[in-house]
Structure formats: C-alpha cells, structure tokens
Scaffold this active site. Structure first.
Site, PDB file in Angstrom:
ATOM      1  N   ASN A 119      -2.340  -0.597   6.913  1.00  0.00           N
ATOM      2  CA  ASN A 119      -1.771  -1.879   7.346  1.00  0.00           C
ATOM      3  C   ASN A 119      -0.825  -2.507   6.312  1.00  0.00           C
ATOM      4  O   ASN A 119      -0.641  -3.709   6.271  1.00  0.00           O
ATOM      5  CB  ASN A 119      -2.872  -2.850   7.788  1.00  0.00           C
ATOM      6  CG  ASN A 119      -3.830  -3.187   6.671  1.00  0.00           C
ATOM      7  OD1 ASN A 119      -3.665  -2.727   5.546  1.00  0.00           O
ATOM      8  ND2 ASN A 119      -4.826  -4.010   6.963  1.00  0.00           N
ATOM      9  N   HIS A 136      -2.093  -5.676   1.225  1.00  0.00           N
ATOM     10  CA  HIS A 136      -3.391  -6.312   0.972  1.00  0.00           C
ATOM     11  C   HIS A 136      -3.120  -7.640   0.288  1.00  0.00           C
ATOM     12  O   HIS A 136      -2.276  -7.717  -0.611  1.00  0.00           O
ATOM     13  CB  HIS A 136      -4.255  -5.444   0.054  1.00  0.00           C
ATOM     14  CG  HIS A 136      -5.453  -6.168  -0.459  1.00  0.00           C
ATOM     15  ND1 HIS A 136      -6.633  -6.229   0.254  1.00  0.00           N
ATOM     16  CD2 HIS A 136      -5.654  -6.908  -1.580  1.00  0.00           C
ATOM     17  CE1 HIS A 136      -7.507  -6.963  -0.420  1.00  0.00           C
ATOM     18  NE2 HIS A 136      -6.939  -7.378  -1.535  1.00  0.00           N
ATOM     19  N   LYS A 152       0.820  -1.210   0.000  1.00  0.00           N
ATOM     20  CA  LYS A 152       0.000   0.000   0.000  1.00  0.00           C
ATOM     21  C   LYS A 152       0.861   1.271   0.000  1.00  0.00           C
ATOM     22  O   LYS A 152       2.085   1.213   0.234  1.00  0.00           O
ATOM     23  CB  LYS A 152      -0.920  -0.043   1.225  1.00  0.00           C
ATOM     24  CG  LYS A 152      -1.879  -1.241   1.199  1.00  0.00           C
ATOM     25  CD  LYS A 152      -2.844  -1.214   2.365  1.00  0.00           C
ATOM     26  CE  LYS A 152      -3.794  -2.391   2.307  1.00  0.00           C
ATOM     27  NZ  LYS A 152      -4.829  -2.327   3.354  1.00  0.00           N
ATOM     28  N   ARG A 204       2.383  -7.206   8.769  1.00  0.00           N
ATOM     29  CA  ARG A 204       1.656  -6.112   9.429  1.00  0.00           C
ATOM     30  C   ARG A 204       2.150  -5.908  10.857  1.00  0.00           C
ATOM     31  O   ARG A 204       2.302  -4.775  11.324  1.00  0.00           O
ATOM     32  CB  ARG A 204       0.155  -6.412   9.401  1.00  0.00           C
ATOM     33  CG  ARG A 204      -0.443  -6.242   8.009  1.00  0.00           C
ATOM     34  CD  ARG A 204      -1.828  -6.820   7.924  1.00  0.00           C
ATOM     35  NE  ARG A 204      -2.485  -6.481   6.663  1.00  0.00           N
ATOM     36  CZ  ARG A 204      -3.511  -7.132   6.175  1.00  0.00           C
ATOM     37  NH1 ARG A 204      -4.015  -8.176   6.825  1.00  0.00           N
ATOM     38  NH2 ARG A 204      -4.060  -6.762   5.033  1.00  0.00           N
ATOM     39  N   GLU A 235      -9.604  -9.674  -8.302  1.00  0.00           N
ATOM     40  CA  GLU A 235      -8.613  -8.618  -8.065  1.00  0.00           C
ATOM     41  C   GLU A 235      -7.478  -8.682  -9.092  1.00  0.00           C
ATOM     42  O   GLU A 235      -7.005  -7.640  -9.566  1.00  0.00           O
ATOM     43  CB  GLU A 235      -8.088  -8.726  -6.629  1.00  0.00           C
ATOM     44  CG  GLU A 235      -9.181  -8.390  -5.615  1.00  0.00           C
ATOM     45  CD  GLU A 235      -8.818  -8.676  -4.172  1.00  0.00           C
ATOM     46  OE1 GLU A 235      -7.705  -9.173  -3.902  1.00  0.00           O
ATOM     47  OE2 GLU A 235      -9.659  -8.395  -3.296  1.00  0.00           O
ATOM     48  N   THR A 238      -5.775  -8.466   9.716  1.00  0.00           N
ATOM     49  CA  THR A 238      -6.081  -7.102   9.250  1.00  0.00           C
ATOM     50  C   THR A 238      -5.973  -6.104  10.399  1.00  0.00           C
ATOM     51  O   THR A 238      -5.379  -5.022  10.249  1.00  0.00           O
ATOM     52  CB  THR A 238      -7.523  -7.057   8.686  1.00  0.00           C
ATOM     53  OG1 THR A 238      -7.605  -8.004   7.624  1.00  0.00           O
ATOM     54  CG2 THR A 238      -7.884  -5.669   8.165  1.00  0.00           C
ATOM     55  N   PHE A 252     -15.561   3.482   7.267  1.00  0.00           N
ATOM     56  CA  PHE A 252     -14.192   3.852   6.895  1.00  0.00           C
ATOM     57  C   PHE A 252     -13.948   3.810   5.388  1.00  0.00           C
ATOM     58  O   PHE A 252     -12.824   4.031   4.928  1.00  0.00           O
ATOM     59  CB  PHE A 252     -13.181   2.947   7.622  1.00  0.00           C
ATOM     60  CG  PHE A 252     -13.347   1.468   7.355  1.00  0.00           C
ATOM     61  CD1 PHE A 252     -12.853   0.876   6.197  1.00  0.00           C
ATOM     62  CD2 PHE A 252     -13.993   0.667   8.277  1.00  0.00           C
ATOM     63  CE1 PHE A 252     -12.996  -0.484   5.960  1.00  0.00           C
ATOM     64  CE2 PHE A 252     -14.148  -0.703   8.055  1.00  0.00           C
ATOM     65  CZ  PHE A 252     -13.648  -1.265   6.888  1.00  0.00           C
ATOM     66  N   ARG A 291      -1.579 -14.693   3.098  1.00  0.00           N
ATOM     67  CA  ARG A 291      -2.342 -14.094   4.215  1.00  0.00           C
ATOM     68  C   ARG A 291      -1.659 -14.365   5.558  1.00  0.00           C
ATOM     69  O   ARG A 291      -1.654 -13.524   6.449  1.00  0.00           O
ATOM     70  CB  ARG A 291      -3.777 -14.618   4.221  1.00  0.00           C
ATOM     71  CG  ARG A 291      -4.575 -14.034   3.059  1.00  0.00           C
ATOM     72  CD  ARG A 291      -6.015 -14.466   3.081  1.00  0.00           C
ATOM     73  NE  ARG A 291      -6.788 -13.809   4.124  1.00  0.00           N
ATOM     74  CZ  ARG A 291      -7.186 -12.549   4.074  1.00  0.00           C
ATOM     75  NH1 ARG A 291      -6.868 -11.779   3.044  1.00  0.00           N
ATOM     76  NH2 ARG A 291      -7.912 -12.044   5.049  1.00  0.00           N
ATOM     77  N   TYR A 341     -12.377  -2.264  -3.400  1.00  0.00           N
ATOM     78  CA  TYR A 341     -12.862  -2.368  -2.019  1.00  0.00           C
ATOM     79  C   TYR A 341     -14.395  -2.308  -1.941  1.00  0.00           C
ATOM     80  O   TYR A 341     -14.937  -1.953  -0.883  1.00  0.00           O
ATOM     81  CB  TYR A 341     -12.241  -1.263  -1.174  1.00  0.00           C
ATOM     82  CG  TYR A 341     -10.798  -1.529  -0.776  1.00  0.00           C
ATOM     83  CD1 TYR A 341     -10.450  -2.704  -0.103  1.00  0.00           C
ATOM     84  CD2 TYR A 341      -9.788  -0.618  -1.057  1.00  0.00           C
ATOM     85  CE1 TYR A 341      -9.134  -2.956   0.269  1.00  0.00           C
ATOM     86  CE2 TYR A 341      -8.469  -0.859  -0.680  1.00  0.00           C
ATOM     87  CZ  TYR A 341      -8.148  -2.034  -0.015  1.00  0.00           C
ATOM     88  OH  TYR A 341      -6.848  -2.285   0.366  1.00  0.00           O
TER      89      TYR A 341
HETATM   90  P1  CMP Z   1      -7.199  -4.875   3.390  1.00  0.00           P
HETATM   91  O1  CMP Z   1      -6.725  -6.256   3.636  1.00  0.00           O
HETATM   92  O2  CMP Z   1      -6.597  -4.091   2.284  1.00  0.00           O
HETATM   93  O3  CMP Z   1      -8.788  -4.960   3.155  1.00  0.00           O
HETATM   94  C1  CMP Z   1      -9.694  -3.978   3.565  1.00  0.00           C
HETATM   95  C2  CMP Z   1      -9.032  -2.851   4.262  1.00  0.00           C
HETATM   96  O4  CMP Z   1      -9.879  -1.998   5.000  1.00  0.00           O
HETATM   97  C3  CMP Z   1      -8.094  -3.408   5.321  1.00  0.00           C
HETATM   98  O5  CMP Z   1      -7.005  -4.040   4.723  1.00  0.00           O
HETATM   99  C4  CMP Z   1      -7.776  -2.184   6.121  1.00  0.00           C
HETATM  100  O6  CMP Z   1      -6.758  -1.411   5.529  1.00  0.00           O
HETATM  101  C5  CMP Z   1      -9.095  -1.422   6.031  1.00  0.00           C
HETATM  102  N1  CMP Z   1      -9.851  -1.518   7.294  1.00  0.00           N
HETATM  103  C6  CMP Z   1     -10.431  -2.597   7.813  1.00  0.00           C
HETATM  104  N2  CMP Z   1     -11.048  -2.285   8.991  1.00  0.00           N
HETATM  105  C7  CMP Z   1     -10.839  -0.954   9.169  1.00  0.00           C
HETATM  106  C8  CMP Z   1     -11.210  -0.033  10.180  1.00  0.00           C
HETATM  107  N3  CMP Z   1     -11.946  -0.419  11.240  1.00  0.00           N
HETATM  108  N4  CMP Z   1     -10.819   1.250  10.049  1.00  0.00           N
HETATM  109  C9  CMP Z   1     -10.112   1.656   8.985  1.00  0.00           C
HETATM  110  N5  CMP Z   1      -9.714   0.820   7.986  1.00  0.00           N
HETATM  111  C10 CMP Z   1     -10.075  -0.469   8.076  1.00  0.00           C
END
Ligand code: CMP
Length: 150
Positions: A114, A117, A11, A104, A128, A93, A59, A87, A51
């Site tokens: 984080n 992805h 990211k 992470r 994707e 996450t 969010f 993963r 997304y």
């Molecule tokens: P990712 O694996 O890219 O998939 C969805 C993304 O949403 C996740 O990683 C985080 O970056 C983001 N995400 C998930 N939960 C939250 C949250 N509570 N607040 C902000 N971002 C979030």
C-alpha cells in the site's frame, strides 16, 4: 492543533516506480515539513520490530519479507497535527477503502503493497522515529513561510 513529528516511509517499489517526487509533493503541498529523509534497505530484525504489533497476524511474514525486499524512503515529517495530516494524505490501510485523491487510493492496488506507512499515534511516532533515525539526523530549522501555511 499540536506541533508533531511523525514517521513516514515510502515502501519498496516506490523508488523503482519513480513515485517518490509526486508523493513528497503531496506531503509538502499540505504544509508538512521534511526534517529527515534517507533511502535504506531495512534489516529483517528492524522490520520485525517496526511491525511487532502485527506479529501474530497471518500476514506478518509476508509483510516483513515485502518490507525488506527493496529500498524504502524513510523520513521524519513535522508540522501542526502532522500525524493526522500525513494519515489523511495516505488514506485508509485497506486498499478497497482508499478513495481516489489519497496516496494509497491513487498509487496502490493491493493492501500489502500500500505504498506508504505513516505512524498512527504520538507514541508510535516516537518509537518509529527512534527506530530509524538517530537524533543527529533530524534537522529542526526556521521556516519563514510557516505563517502562510498554518
Ligand atoms: P502499514 O500502514 O505499513 O501498517 C501495517 C501494514 O500491514 C499495512 O500498512 C499493510 O501494508 C499491511 N497489512 C494490513 N492488513 C493486511 C492484510 N490483511 N494483508 C496483508 N497486509 C496487510
């Protein structure tokens, strides 16, 4: 075990923090193979589609704005159980749950940023990969070292 392709994205911030090499090293050390890799700035509509499953979450706009805020490293990674393996290397996450030793857990401080992805299932991986890569960008090649890994 099943041979799989998965979508992995480093990211915004990873390139600027010069973390690309150490993260790629973790994927390769675990036996995953790079089939495609590029840097790109994701257009807003592509980030929203990527997304889409989170579109009703509070969010969502922050997530999209962050995702398009700088260059990402987009890749297709393959190997036996590539989806689960990528993963596991990424870690949970939610950053509070990501233990040291995961990408992470070692490189991210907040859930929204984080660092990485990875696709969560075969259907997401197909969707994707198709969103970010044309078939001609994905290279399949013989790996004479594969028997040492899998
Ligand atoms: P990712 O694996 O890219 O998939 C969805 C993304 O949403 C996740 O990683 C985080 O970056 C983001 N995400 C998930 N939960 C939250 C949250 N509570 N607040 C902000 N971002 C979030």
């Amino acid at each position: 075990m099943a041979y799989e392709k998965t979508y992995v994205m480093l990211k915004p911030g990873v390139l600027q923090r010069r973390l690309t090499g150490v993260i790629l090293q973790r994927l390769e050390q675990k036996g995953l193979t790079l089939a495609a890799l590029k840097t790109m700035i994701i257009p807003r509509e592509v980030a929203e589609e990527h997304y889409a499953e989170h579109s009703q979450r509070p969010f969502f706009q922050d997530l999209v704005n962050y995702t398009i805020s700088g260059p990402v490293v987009a890749m297709v990674v393959c190997g036996e159980d590539a989806i689960a393996r990528a993963r596991a290397l990424a870690g949970p996450t939610r950053i509070e749950e990501a233990p040291p030793g995961t990408i992470r857990g070692d490189f991210a401080a907040v859930t929204r940023k984080n660092v990485i992805h990875t696709s969560d299932c075969p259907e997401s991986a197909r969707r994707e990969i198709a969103l970010f890569f044309s078939p001609g960008e994905i290279l399949e090649y013989e790996d004479p070292n594969a028997d040492w890994i899998c």
